[in-house]
Scaffold this active site. Sequence first.
Site, PDB file in Angstrom:
ATOM      1  N   ASP A 133       8.568   5.901  11.810  1.00 61.13           N
ATOM      2  CA  ASP A 133       8.286   4.201  13.052  1.00 61.13           C
ATOM      3  C   ASP A 133       9.721   4.561  13.798  1.00 61.13           C
ATOM      4  O   ASP A 133      10.624   3.522  13.445  1.00 61.13           O
ATOM      5  CB  ASP A 133       8.120   3.355  12.519  1.00 61.13           C
ATOM      6  CG  ASP A 133       7.192   3.194  11.620  1.00 61.13           C
ATOM      7  OD1 ASP A 133       5.788   3.486  11.531  1.00 61.13           O
ATOM      8  OD2 ASP A 133       7.148   2.943  10.236  1.00 61.13           O
ATOM      9  N   ASN A 176       0.796  -1.428  -0.095  1.00 60.16           N
ATOM     10  CA  ASN A 176       0.009  -0.107  -0.088  1.00 60.16           C
ATOM     11  C   ASN A 176       0.855   1.482  -0.215  1.00 60.16           C
ATOM     12  O   ASN A 176       0.474   1.815   0.761  1.00 60.16           O
ATOM     13  CB  ASN A 176      -1.183  -0.378   1.462  1.00 60.16           C
ATOM     14  CG  ASN A 176      -1.865   1.053   0.791  1.00 60.16           C
ATOM     15  OD1 ASN A 176      -2.234   1.625   1.816  1.00 60.16           O
ATOM     16  ND2 ASN A 176      -2.785   1.058  -0.194  1.00 60.16           N
ATOM     17  N   LEU A 177       1.782   0.799  -0.759  1.00 61.62           N
ATOM     18  CA  LEU A 177       3.171   2.307  -1.128  1.00 61.62           C
ATOM     19  C   LEU A 177       2.779   3.588  -1.443  1.00 61.62           C
ATOM     20  O   LEU A 177       1.745   4.268  -1.601  1.00 61.62           O
ATOM     21  CB  LEU A 177       3.977   1.825  -1.800  1.00 61.62           C
ATOM     22  CG  LEU A 177       4.735   0.561  -1.684  1.00 61.62           C
ATOM     23  CD1 LEU A 177       5.304   0.102  -2.706  1.00 61.62           C
ATOM     24  CD2 LEU A 177       5.439   0.106  -0.489  1.00 61.62           C
ATOM     25  N   SER A 231       1.237   7.749   5.335  1.00 61.89           N
ATOM     26  CA  SER A 231       1.126   6.407   6.663  1.00 61.89           C
ATOM     27  C   SER A 231       0.074   6.184   5.923  1.00 61.89           C
ATOM     28  O   SER A 231      -0.598   6.301   5.434  1.00 61.89           O
ATOM     29  CB  SER A 231       0.803   6.909   7.819  1.00 61.89           C
ATOM     30  OG  SER A 231       0.388   5.140   8.174  1.00 61.89           O
ATOM     31  N   GLY A 266      12.148   3.721   7.708  1.00 65.00           N
ATOM     32  CA  GLY A 266      12.003   5.612   7.789  1.00 65.00           C
ATOM     33  C   GLY A 266      12.023   6.181   9.704  1.00 65.00           C
ATOM     34  O   GLY A 266      11.804   4.932  10.292  1.00 65.00           O
ATOM     35  N   GLY A 302       6.389   8.164   0.350  1.00 66.74           N
ATOM     36  CA  GLY A 302       7.332   8.112   1.810  1.00 66.74           C
ATOM     37  C   GLY A 302       8.017   6.859   1.780  1.00 66.74           C
ATOM     38  O   GLY A 302       8.637   6.453   1.429  1.00 66.74           O
ATOM     39  N   HIS A 303       7.400   5.411   0.881  1.00 66.80           N
ATOM     40  CA  HIS A 303       7.655   3.753   0.603  1.00 66.80           C
ATOM     41  C   HIS A 303       8.794   4.477  -0.526  1.00 66.80           C
ATOM     42  O   HIS A 303       9.799   4.142  -0.860  1.00 66.80           O
ATOM     43  CB  HIS A 303       7.070   3.255  -0.011  1.00 66.80           C
ATOM     44  CG  HIS A 303       6.141   2.902   1.179  1.00 66.80           C
ATOM     45  ND1 HIS A 303       4.874   3.105   1.881  1.00 66.80           N
ATOM     46  CD2 HIS A 303       6.066   2.128   2.444  1.00 66.80           C
ATOM     47  CE1 HIS A 303       3.986   1.917   2.476  1.00 66.80           C
ATOM     48  NE2 HIS A 303       5.060   1.796   3.360  1.00 66.80           N
ATOM     49  N   GLN A 320      10.024   2.022  15.842  1.00 63.28           N
ATOM     50  CA  GLN A 320      10.668   0.210  14.763  1.00 63.28           C
ATOM     51  C   GLN A 320      12.323   0.794  14.501  1.00 63.28           C
ATOM     52  O   GLN A 320      13.190  -0.219  14.673  1.00 63.28           O
ATOM     53  CB  GLN A 320       9.995   0.272  14.129  1.00 63.28           C
ATOM     54  CG  GLN A 320      10.538  -0.441  13.105  1.00 63.28           C
ATOM     55  CD  GLN A 320       9.297  -0.850  11.920  1.00 63.28           C
ATOM     56  OE1 GLN A 320       8.117  -1.774  12.323  1.00 63.28           O
ATOM     57  NE2 GLN A 320       9.205  -0.503  10.526  1.00 63.28           N
TER      58      GLN A 320
HETATM   59  O1  PAF Z   1       6.991  -0.858   8.551  1.00 60.55           O
HETATM   60  C1  PAF Z   1       6.496  -1.673   8.358  1.00 60.55           C
HETATM   61  O2  PAF Z   1       6.045  -1.297   7.073  1.00 60.55           O
HETATM   62  C2  PAF Z   1       6.882  -3.240   8.954  1.00 60.55           C
HETATM   63  O3  PAF Z   1       6.449  -2.358  10.184  1.00 60.55           O
HETATM   64  C3  PAF Z   1       8.139  -4.187   8.165  1.00 60.55           C
HETATM   65  C4  PAF Z   1       9.237  -3.054   8.726  1.00 60.55           C
HETATM   66  C5  PAF Z   1       7.993  -3.937   7.139  1.00 60.55           C
HETATM   67  C6  PAF Z   1       7.402  -5.360   9.103  1.00 60.55           C
HETATM   68  O4  PAF Z   1       6.713  -6.388   8.721  1.00 60.55           O
END
Ligand code: PAF
Length: 276
Positions: free
Chosen positions: A145, A28-29, A180, A142, A32-33, A148
């Site tokens: 997160d 679902n880009l 997001s 990124g 940001g991706h 993360q």
């Molecule tokens: O940030 C995300 O999209 C997810 O947490 C990741 C790092 C792809 C792990 O599923």
Amino acid sequence: MRLIHSVSELRAALAGQRETAFVPTMGNLHAGHIALVEQARASGHPVVASIFVNPLQFGAGEDFQRYPRTLPADCEQLEAAGCDIVFAPDMHEMVPEPQTFQVQPPLACELCGAFRPGHFSGVATVVLKLFNMVQPAVAVFGKKDYQQLFILKGLVRQFNLPIRILEAETTRAADGLALSSRNGYLSAAQREEAPRLVRLLREAAARIGAGERDYAGIEQAASNDLAAHDWQVDYIAVRSQATLLAPSPDTRDLVILAAARLGTTRLIDNIEVCVG
Ligand code: PAF
């Protein structure tokens, strides 16, 4: 660009390949991706992006079922961005047995982890698996997160993985809202309200930058403002960038992290602030 679904095909495609740069995603880009893919490309390595909606990182009652799956559109964007391989593993490749080994990262119960039990264990487990499958030289995550990213840097360091982590700045809409995939859940009225989160973070950062040190008071003020506008606040927290724990009075490099819900949509954001 090749689209690959199995680990065996991935390994065959990567055999004899130069070192790669890796961008893990759940699809679902958005822009940001694509910024992560561009950063991966700038490393000079061929780029592998993964698309996998990871059930291990969703809790009971969260949005695993309705999380948008948009593989064809994602592949178009990735191809246009110069990605070389898209790895979209089948579920049985990633979660092969009902009883899965899980990594238990430190800080997994702090901040977002306090509200999403098991989330960071699920993230770290699946990212470790993806790292083992792709074996990249570089991986891009990124800063949106933030927790993360912090946990995954610890994973790489503590498991001695020969992977260089590149950190990407948060991509924002013109009104400041951090991009997001979950922004797509917002109604028009909620979308208009959503940038309040970053505005309050910026105000909090400005207060700290101006010399205020009553972090609890600053957190409470931002939290009250959100609550007064119908947000349900999970947390607003001033933390040390180095540890993600509460800062001591002489901690210089801070980050203000926030998570709050507008209706059923949970938004997170953060802003770094360095005090002189
Ligand atoms: O940030 C995300 O999209 C997810 O947490 C990741 C790092 C792809 C792990 O599923």
